[in-house]
Design a protein around this motif. Structure first.
Motif, PDB file in Angstrom:
ATOM      1  N   ARG A 305      14.045  -2.563  31.822  1.00 15.54           N
ATOM      2  CA  ARG A 305      13.230  -3.431  30.965  1.00 15.54           C
ATOM      3  C   ARG A 305      13.520  -3.085  29.508  1.00 15.54           C
ATOM      4  O   ARG A 305      13.946  -1.971  29.197  1.00 15.54           O
ATOM      5  N   SER A 306      13.243  -4.027  28.594  1.00 14.42           N
ATOM      6  CA  SER A 306      13.414  -3.769  27.169  1.00 14.42           C
ATOM      7  C   SER A 306      12.256  -4.397  26.410  1.00 14.42           C
ATOM      8  O   SER A 306      12.358  -5.513  25.898  1.00 14.42           O
ATOM      9  N   PRO A 307      11.124  -3.682  26.335  1.00 14.07           N
ATOM     10  CA  PRO A 307       9.938  -4.227  25.678  1.00 14.07           C
ATOM     11  C   PRO A 307      10.219  -4.653  24.238  1.00 14.07           C
ATOM     12  O   PRO A 307      10.908  -3.949  23.495  1.00 14.07           O
ATOM     13  N   GLY A 308       9.676  -5.800  23.865  1.00 10.81           N
ATOM     14  CA  GLY A 308       9.823  -6.265  22.494  1.00 10.81           C
ATOM     15  C   GLY A 308      11.143  -6.952  22.216  1.00 10.81           C
ATOM     16  O   GLY A 308      11.413  -7.336  21.076  1.00 10.81           O
ATOM     17  N   ARG A 309      11.984  -7.118  23.246  1.00 12.73           N
ATOM     18  CA  ARG A 309      13.254  -7.812  23.086  1.00 12.73           C
ATOM     19  C   ARG A 309      13.226  -9.076  23.926  1.00 12.73           C
ATOM     20  O   ARG A 309      13.262  -9.021  25.148  1.00 12.73           O
ATOM     21  N   VAL A 321       8.148 -12.621  21.834  1.00 10.12           N
ATOM     22  CA  VAL A 321       8.338 -11.694  20.719  1.00 10.12           C
ATOM     23  C   VAL A 321       9.754 -11.120  20.787  1.00 10.12           C
ATOM     24  O   VAL A 321      10.318 -10.951  21.865  1.00 10.12           O
ATOM     25  N   ASP A 322      10.290 -10.827  19.618  1.00  8.27           N
ATOM     26  CA  ASP A 322      11.610 -10.190  19.563  1.00  8.27           C
ATOM     27  C   ASP A 322      11.708  -9.406  18.263  1.00  8.27           C
ATOM     28  O   ASP A 322      11.352  -9.899  17.190  1.00  8.27           O
ATOM     29  N   ALA A 323      12.218  -8.170  18.373  1.00  6.70           N
ATOM     30  CA  ALA A 323      12.279  -7.267  17.229  1.00  6.70           C
ATOM     31  C   ALA A 323      13.526  -7.501  16.382  1.00  6.70           C
ATOM     32  O   ALA A 323      14.227  -6.570  16.004  1.00  6.70           O
ATOM     33  N   CYS A 324      13.796  -8.748  16.070  1.00  8.26           N
ATOM     34  CA  CYS A 324      14.956  -9.107  15.261  1.00  8.26           C
ATOM     35  C   CYS A 324      14.697  -8.733  13.809  1.00  8.26           C
ATOM     36  O   CYS A 324      13.659  -9.080  13.249  1.00  8.26           O
ATOM     37  N   HIS A 325      15.617  -8.003  13.161  1.00  3.57           N
ATOM     38  CA  HIS A 325      15.376  -7.591  11.779  1.00  3.57           C
ATOM     39  C   HIS A 325      16.635  -7.627  10.913  1.00  3.57           C
ATOM     40  O   HIS A 325      16.646  -7.067   9.813  1.00  3.57           O
ATOM     41  N   ASN A 326      17.704  -8.283  11.381  1.00  4.08           N
ATOM     42  CA  ASN A 326      18.889  -8.441  10.537  1.00  4.08           C
ATOM     43  C   ASN A 326      19.599  -9.730  10.943  1.00  4.08           C
ATOM     44  O   ASN A 326      19.297 -10.322  11.979  1.00  4.08           O
ATOM     45  N   PRO A 327      20.533 -10.206  10.125  1.00  8.24           N
ATOM     46  CA  PRO A 327      21.178 -11.501  10.406  1.00  8.24           C
ATOM     47  C   PRO A 327      21.884 -11.564  11.751  1.00  8.24           C
ATOM     48  O   PRO A 327      21.821 -12.594  12.436  1.00  8.24           O
ATOM     49  N   HIS A 328      22.562 -10.503  12.146  1.00  8.83           N
ATOM     50  CA  HIS A 328      23.267 -10.472  13.433  1.00  8.83           C
ATOM     51  C   HIS A 328      22.285 -10.695  14.578  1.00  8.83           C
ATOM     52  O   HIS A 328      22.532 -11.504  15.483  1.00  8.83           O
ATOM     53  N   ALA A 329      21.156  -9.980  14.534  1.00 10.31           N
ATOM     54  CA  ALA A 329      20.142 -10.124  15.577  1.00 10.31           C
ATOM     55  C   ALA A 329      19.489 -11.500  15.531  1.00 10.31           C
ATOM     56  O   ALA A 329      19.169 -12.078  16.570  1.00 10.31           O
ATOM     57  N   ILE A 436       7.377 -14.900  17.694  1.00  5.35           N
ATOM     58  CA  ILE A 436       6.935 -13.919  16.701  1.00  5.35           C
ATOM     59  C   ILE A 436       8.072 -12.926  16.505  1.00  5.35           C
ATOM     60  O   ILE A 436       8.506 -12.275  17.465  1.00  5.35           O
ATOM     61  N   THR A 437       8.551 -12.792  15.276  1.00  4.31           N
ATOM     62  CA  THR A 437       9.729 -11.960  15.058  1.00  4.31           C
ATOM     63  C   THR A 437       9.840 -11.521  13.602  1.00  4.31           C
ATOM     64  O   THR A 437       9.014 -11.855  12.774  1.00  4.31           O
ATOM     65  N   LEU A 442       5.538  -6.050  13.307  1.00  3.68           N
ATOM     66  CA  LEU A 442       4.836  -7.312  13.599  1.00  3.68           C
ATOM     67  C   LEU A 442       4.734  -7.508  15.100  1.00  3.68           C
ATOM     68  O   LEU A 442       3.696  -7.941  15.618  1.00  3.68           O
ATOM     69  N   ILE A 443       5.811  -7.169  15.824  1.00  2.16           N
ATOM     70  CA  ILE A 443       5.809  -7.284  17.280  1.00  2.16           C
ATOM     71  C   ILE A 443       4.760  -6.356  17.878  1.00  2.16           C
ATOM     72  O   ILE A 443       4.028  -6.719  18.797  1.00  2.16           O
ATOM     73  N   GLY A 444       4.700  -5.127  17.355  1.00  3.33           N
ATOM     74  CA  GLY A 444       3.703  -4.176  17.840  1.00  3.33           C
ATOM     75  C   GLY A 444       2.288  -4.688  17.649  1.00  3.33           C
ATOM     76  O   GLY A 444       1.442  -4.576  18.541  1.00  3.33           O
ATOM     77  N   ASP A 445       2.021  -5.264  16.471  1.00  2.00           N
ATOM     78  CA  ASP A 445       0.701  -5.851  16.213  1.00  2.00           C
ATOM     79  C   ASP A 445       0.407  -6.969  17.213  1.00  2.00           C
ATOM     80  O   ASP A 445      -0.702  -7.069  17.755  1.00  2.00           O
ATOM     81  N   ALA A 446       1.399  -7.818  17.474  1.00  2.00           N
ATOM     82  CA  ALA A 446       1.206  -8.946  18.386  1.00  2.00           C
ATOM     83  C   ALA A 446       0.882  -8.471  19.791  1.00  2.00           C
ATOM     84  O   ALA A 446      -0.037  -8.990  20.449  1.00  2.00           O
TER      85      ALA A 446
END
Length: 478
Positions: A305-309, A321-329, A436-437, A442-446
């Motif tokens: 599993r990959s929580p938050g992805r 939800v997805d922990a995207c934080h750069n252009p590639h992601a 939500i990303t 932000l993902i953790g809050d969600a």
């Protein structure tokens, strides 16, 4: 007094003490302080094999898949990933489970005198005390040693060469895709960033890498050649043979470094996860120095599993939800949203941390969104919602921003509520959802709010994955 102790409160106290230290966004480029603490604790950074994972995107997913595969092959595992979604315990896992509050607090109290001793030595030398992540690394390695693990699967915090996790030597050094991120810390070019990350390669290790930009690949090859260690690259030495979307995941077939394997069920969404699966399988082949066991492979991949992805945390309406934080992601996330969900109406809730590339993150996400809400997490590193709103409007232009009804809502809990209500309204006669990303905080809050307010979706169960007519539309496409 063990039965009378409030271990949850004790674990929170440990986290508060860690937070009192310099934060993870300001790491100290050094290894001596962490190594000193580990050595004083009896070399807790040794005594177990290590798969060390760095890169820009996909590190956490690759680490979790690797851990599941190693454990399925009968070895006792420790896992260190970062950051966490809700509780710090999530970062340190023993044999697939986050350390308990009691384990976390007990081990911390055991090592606390040594942590204090090293802090004092650093102070006398006029150097900063152990940072949050340095202390966390020592805590994780102490937990690993206390639990007598066989293999530690360790995700780098930032970079590689001087990251505190690098006091332990990798048996297998794994490189997820490398792109531009943390420029102020790691370098301004792909080559510079790759050079820093290549610092996890040690004498006697084996390098396993995803496909990389030419400059990054050259740096990894150069570092490996200097240390005379073997290198395995995706597409050249291993590859994804087939990847089919399924209800609740995918079926992935991989040509590994030791064998070619039949398609396997994976409960992870997004086509990019197939590459992470291949990378993890190649890493475990090198660790075990043999072909993977067929039954263990099936068990490990199905459990990963990959929580938050690309995680579905809410239904009616769907909330992803997805922990995207750069252009590639961001580009990968936009592609995955089209492939996996194909919403007619999508409400994007975006919150970004300072020093992130807003101009690069926004366009691909805006392309898949019909409405955009900008907010901020509770993190002190979050960009102010109104400031972020101005940046998003500047990136998109007034016409697009107005068409997508760009809205700023300061409190993320209010942003989530508004997005869910809007998605429900837009969903009458159409499929709709919320994405939500933008930052892990932000993902953790969600996730925490969804759990607290009762709209958190149940975790993926054991229902079989399905490929075929029930997983496709009339055109035969997912």
């Amino acid at each position: 007094m063990r039965d009378e102790t409030d271990w949850a409160a004790e674990a929170e106290r440990v986290y508060d003490e860690l937070l009192a230290r310099t934060g993870e966004a300001q790491p100290e480029p050094r290894l001596d302080a962490t190594r000193r603490a580990c050595e004083l604790l009896g070399d807790v950074h040794e005594g177990w094999a290590m798969v060390h994972i760095t890169g820009t995107n996909g590190k956490s997913s690759t680490a979790r898949i690797t851990e599941a595969l190693v454990r399925a092959h009968g070895l006792r595992t420790g896992l260190l990933t970062s950051p966490h979604l809700v509780r710090v315990n999530e970062r340190i896992c023993i044999n697939g489970e986050p350390v308990s509050d009691e384990q976390l607090a007990t081990v911390w109290r055991d090592i606390e005198p040594i942590i204090g001793l090293v802090d004092a030595e650093l102070d006398r030398a006029d150097k900063p005390a152990l940072t949050f992540f340095e202390a966390l690394t020592v805590l994780a390695y102490a937990c690993f040693t206390d639990a007598t693990i066989d293999v530690g699967i360790v995700e780098v915090g930032m970079g590689g060469e001087w990251d505190s996790t690098n006091v332990a030597d990798a048996d297998v050094a794994v490189f997820a895709p490398i792109s531009l991120d943390h420029r102020g810390r790691l370098g301004d070019t792909i080559a510079e960033i790759a050079r820093t990350k290549a610092g996890i390669i040690k004498p006697g290790s084996t390098v396993v890498s995803a496909a990389q930009p030419e400059d990054a690949a050259a740096e990894l090859r150069r570092a490996a050649e200097m240390l005379q260690v073997p290198v395995k690259f995706a597409t050249e030495d291993f590859a994804v043979v087939s990847d089919k979307p399924a209800v609740g995941g995918r079926y992935v077939a991989v040509r590994g470094t030791r064998a070619e394997y039949a398609p396997q069920a994976v409960r992870l969404l997004g086509s990019y996860q197939a590459d992470n699966v291949a990378l993890a399988m190649a890493a475990v082949e090198q660790l075990l120095d043999r072909e993977l066991n067929e039954d263990a492979l099936a068990e490990g991949l199905l459990e990963a599993r990959s929580p938050g992805r690309l995680e579905l945390i809410g239904t009616e309406p769907s909330v992803v939800v997805d922990a995207c934080h750069n252009p590639h992601a961001a580009a990968h996330l936009a592609e995955a949203m089209r492939e996996v969900f194909s919403f007619d109406e999508l409400v994007l809730v975006l919150g970004v941390l300072v020093d992130k590339d807003v101009a690069g993150i926004v366009p691909p996400l805006a392309d898949v969104a019909t409405r955009i809400i900008v907010t901020q997490s509770d993190s002190p590193r979050a960009i102010d919602a109104w400031q972020l709103g101005e940046q998003v409007r500047e990136v998109l232009g007034d016409e697009v921003a107005d068409r997508k009804q760009l809205t700023v809502i300061e409190r993320d809990v209010d942003a989530f509520d508004t997005a869910r209500q809007l998605a429900a309204e837009l969903g009458v006669g159409a499929s709709s959802g919320v994405l939500i990303t933008g930052s892990i905080t932000l993902i953790g809050d969600a996730v925490a709010i969804a759990q607290r307010e009762g709209w958190r979706a149940a975790a993926a169960g054991e229902a079989p994955l399905v490929v075929g007519p029930t997983a496709t539309d009339e055109e035969g496409e997912a």
